[in-house]
Design a protein around this motif. Structure first.
Motif, PDB file in Angstrom:
ATOM      1  N   UNK A  91      -5.259  -6.857   2.672  1.00 26.21           N
ATOM      2  CA  UNK A  91      -7.484  -5.963   2.508  1.00 26.21           C
ATOM      3  C   UNK A  91      -7.356  -5.175   1.711  1.00 26.21           C
ATOM      4  N   UNK A  92      -6.070  -3.844   2.218  1.00 25.11           N
ATOM      5  CA  UNK A  92      -5.842  -3.035   1.520  1.00 25.11           C
ATOM      6  C   UNK A  92      -4.372  -2.472   1.535  1.00 25.11           C
ATOM      7  N   UNK A  93      -4.153  -1.941   0.441  1.00 23.94           N
ATOM      8  CA  UNK A  93      -2.826  -0.989   0.083  1.00 23.94           C
ATOM      9  C   UNK A  93      -3.696   0.524   0.264  1.00 23.94           C
ATOM     10  N   UNK A  94      -2.530   1.330   1.498  1.00 20.89           N
ATOM     11  CA  UNK A  94      -2.906   2.674   1.678  1.00 20.89           C
ATOM     12  C   UNK A  94      -1.194   3.734   0.780  1.00 20.89           C
ATOM     13  N   UNK A  95      -0.602   3.326   0.184  1.00 20.20           N
ATOM     14  CA  UNK A  95       0.518   4.067  -0.196  1.00 20.20           C
ATOM     15  C   UNK A  95       0.018   3.684  -1.825  1.00 20.20           C
ATOM     16  N   UNK A  96       0.805   4.995  -2.577  1.00 22.10           N
ATOM     17  CA  UNK A  96       0.440   5.709  -4.062  1.00 22.10           C
ATOM     18  C   UNK A  96       1.803   5.356  -4.179  1.00 22.10           C
ATOM     19  N   UNK A  97       1.776   5.277  -5.477  1.00 23.52           N
ATOM     20  CA  UNK A  97       3.222   4.865  -6.050  1.00 23.52           C
ATOM     21  C   UNK A  97       3.772   6.390  -6.606  1.00 23.52           C
ATOM     22  N   UNK A  98       5.243   6.008  -6.141  1.00 20.28           N
ATOM     23  CA  UNK A  98       6.132   7.517  -5.541  1.00 20.28           C
ATOM     24  C   UNK A  98       5.815   8.103  -4.562  1.00 20.28           C
ATOM     25  N   UNK A  99       5.029   7.708  -3.549  1.00 21.79           N
ATOM     26  CA  UNK A  99       4.497   8.901  -2.585  1.00 21.79           C
ATOM     27  C   UNK A  99       5.981   8.650  -1.045  1.00 21.79           C
ATOM     28  N   UNK A 100       6.171  10.154  -0.698  1.00 19.59           N
ATOM     29  CA  UNK A 100       7.176   9.741   0.081  1.00 19.59           C
ATOM     30  C   UNK A 100       6.425   9.623   1.550  1.00 19.59           C
ATOM     31  N   UNK A 101       7.210   8.662   2.307  1.00 17.64           N
ATOM     32  CA  UNK A 101       6.787   8.173   3.367  1.00 17.64           C
ATOM     33  C   UNK A 101       7.438   7.842   4.619  1.00 17.64           C
ATOM     34  N   UNK A 102       7.029   8.425   6.057  1.00 20.20           N
ATOM     35  CA  UNK A 102       7.906   8.030   6.424  1.00 20.20           C
ATOM     36  C   UNK A 102       7.893   6.506   7.721  1.00 20.20           C
ATOM     37  N   UNK A 103       8.928   6.806   8.627  1.00 16.60           N
ATOM     38  CA  UNK A 103       8.949   5.537   9.698  1.00 16.60           C
ATOM     39  C   UNK A 103       7.945   5.111   9.620  1.00 16.60           C
ATOM     40  N   UNK A 199       7.697   2.459  -4.661  1.00 21.17           N
ATOM     41  CA  UNK A 199       8.192   2.533  -5.980  1.00 21.17           C
ATOM     42  C   UNK A 199       6.896   2.086  -6.677  1.00 21.17           C
ATOM     43  N   UNK A 200       6.647   0.727  -7.633  1.00 14.79           N
ATOM     44  CA  UNK A 200       5.872   0.052  -7.850  1.00 14.79           C
ATOM     45  C   UNK A 200       5.225  -0.493  -7.437  1.00 14.79           C
ATOM     46  N   UNK A 201       3.663  -0.783  -7.156  1.00 18.08           N
ATOM     47  CA  UNK A 201       3.394  -1.686  -6.176  1.00 18.08           C
ATOM     48  C   UNK A 201       3.342  -3.008  -7.140  1.00 18.08           C
ATOM     49  N   UNK A 202       3.647  -3.505  -6.052  1.00 16.30           N
ATOM     50  CA  UNK A 202       3.942  -5.133  -6.593  1.00 16.30           C
ATOM     51  C   UNK A 202       2.748  -6.663  -6.561  1.00 16.30           C
ATOM     52  N   UNK A 203       2.104  -5.969  -5.458  1.00 22.53           N
ATOM     53  CA  UNK A 203       0.453  -6.420  -5.536  1.00 22.53           C
ATOM     54  C   UNK A 203      -0.115  -6.070  -4.959  1.00 22.53           C
ATOM     55  N   UNK A 204      -1.504  -6.278  -5.555  1.00 19.14           N
ATOM     56  CA  UNK A 204      -2.988  -5.688  -5.595  1.00 19.14           C
ATOM     57  C   UNK A 204      -3.972  -6.239  -4.363  1.00 19.14           C
ATOM     58  N   UNK A 205      -4.485  -5.280  -4.234  1.00 23.76           N
ATOM     59  CA  UNK A 205      -5.342  -5.726  -3.127  1.00 23.76           C
ATOM     60  C   UNK A 205      -6.294  -7.208  -4.031  1.00 23.76           C
ATOM     61  N   UNK A 206      -6.149  -8.080  -2.787  1.00 23.57           N
ATOM     62  CA  UNK A 206      -6.807  -9.089  -2.581  1.00 23.57           C
ATOM     63  C   UNK A 206      -5.958 -10.501  -2.480  1.00 23.57           C
ATOM     64  N   UNK A 207      -5.134 -10.073  -3.487  1.00 24.01           N
ATOM     65  CA  UNK A 207      -4.463 -11.126  -2.871  1.00 24.01           C
ATOM     66  C   UNK A 207      -3.561 -12.278  -2.069  1.00 24.01           C
ATOM     67  N   UNK A 208      -3.570 -12.933  -2.441  1.00 22.00           N
ATOM     68  CA  UNK A 208      -2.890 -13.798  -1.157  1.00 22.00           C
ATOM     69  C   UNK A 208      -1.574 -14.050  -0.580  1.00 22.00           C
TER      70      UNK A 208
END
Length: 281
Positions: A91-103, A199-208
């Motif tokens: 339903x949602x992808x909440x990160x940007x490619x190349x973004x620094x994230x925390x645990x 890294x690069x997003x491997x799946x787009x929103x809406x996919x199963x």
């Protein structure tokens, strides 16, 4: 020409040659002095030919560093392919490619409605069994008094006791089902397992998406700290072990390709227990 005249001419030539020789040496000395001054030093003067100052220092004993050069490759300590643990629609992808994230950062959301319904169903089932268990306990308590008064048979008392125990176990099973449903519902929120960079997003929103998918949603690479794997000749292996190996606190410098700039500093973390056969001779 008479003999006397010839001797006079020879004598005059000797005097002229002697005078020219003395004059030439004097001119050479004068020119040499002038060139020496122009070059920054006259002999016997107060310039470069003078006394050289000497600074006295204390003799000390110190360790001299020994550098071992090796070709290294930067590798991350941890690389994680983030995958879903439940099946459903992304339903949602909440990160940007190349973004620094925390645990623990929320990265994506899978449709939670089926799992919320399963949780509600498990909670309702437990409530139903708890009601039956409460009634069974009342019956058991009444039959206990009747058994003491010998109003009912032992068989009737045992049946009521077994019924209460069975419902007690059912309630415990319902609680386990609730915990499992909560876990499945929590899995619909896909969170970062480590600190790192996406890294690069491997799946787009809406996919199963499925838990059995091999590609995952995104790959996260840990950037801080990071490791450098390098190789050294086998003849240096003994020296490294003599200095304590990975426990000796040996300093490691990471240089750029031109070996001129220090990119970072660290310490030796581990010595591999295998020889790189690609470099062995």
């Amino acid at each position: 020409m008479s003999k006397g005249t010839l001797l006079g001419i020879i004598g005059a030539l000797v005097v002229l040659i002697a005078w020219w020789s003395c004059h030439h040496h004097a001119s050479s000395d004068q020119s040499g002095s002038t060139l020496g001054a122009g070059g920054g030093g006259r002999r016997g003067g107060a310039g470069g030919g003078g006394p050289v100052p000497v600074v006295a220092g204390k003799v000390e004993q110190n360790d001299m560093p020994i550098y071992l050069d090796g070709l290294g490759t930067v590798q991350a300590f941890n690389t994680v392919a983030v995958q879903t643990r439940v099946d459903g629609q992304l339903q949602q992808v909440l990160f940007s490619e190349g973004q620094d994230v925390k645990t623990g950062d929320l990265l994506a959301v899978v449709d939670p409605r089926p799992y919320q319904a399963a949780l509600d169903q498990a909670i309702a089932k437990k409530s139903q069994d708890e009601a039956q268990l409460a009634n069974a306990k009342v019956v058991l308590e009444r039959n206990t008094d009747l058994l003491k008064k010998k109003v009912i048979a032992q068989q009737d008392f045992d049946a009521s006791k077994y019924q209460a125990d069975s419902l007690q176990a059912a309630v415990q099973a319902d609680q386990a089902a609730i915990e499992n449903a909560k876990t499945q519902l929590d899995y619909t929120q896909i969170k970062s397992p480590i600190d790192g960079r996406t890294g690069v997003r491997l799946v787009d929103v809406g996919n199963i998406v499925h838990a059995s998918d091999q590609t995952g949603i995104v790959i996260i690479t840990q950037m801080h700290p990071i490791s450098v794997v390098f190789t050294l000749p086998e003849q240096n292996f003994g020296e490294i072990l003599d200095e304590g190996g990975a426990n000796g606190g040996l300093k490691v410098l990471a240089l750029d390709r031109g070996n001129t700039n220090t990119l970072d500093e660290g310490s030796l973390a581990v010595v591999d227990n295998e020889i790189d056969r690609r470099l062995a001779r």
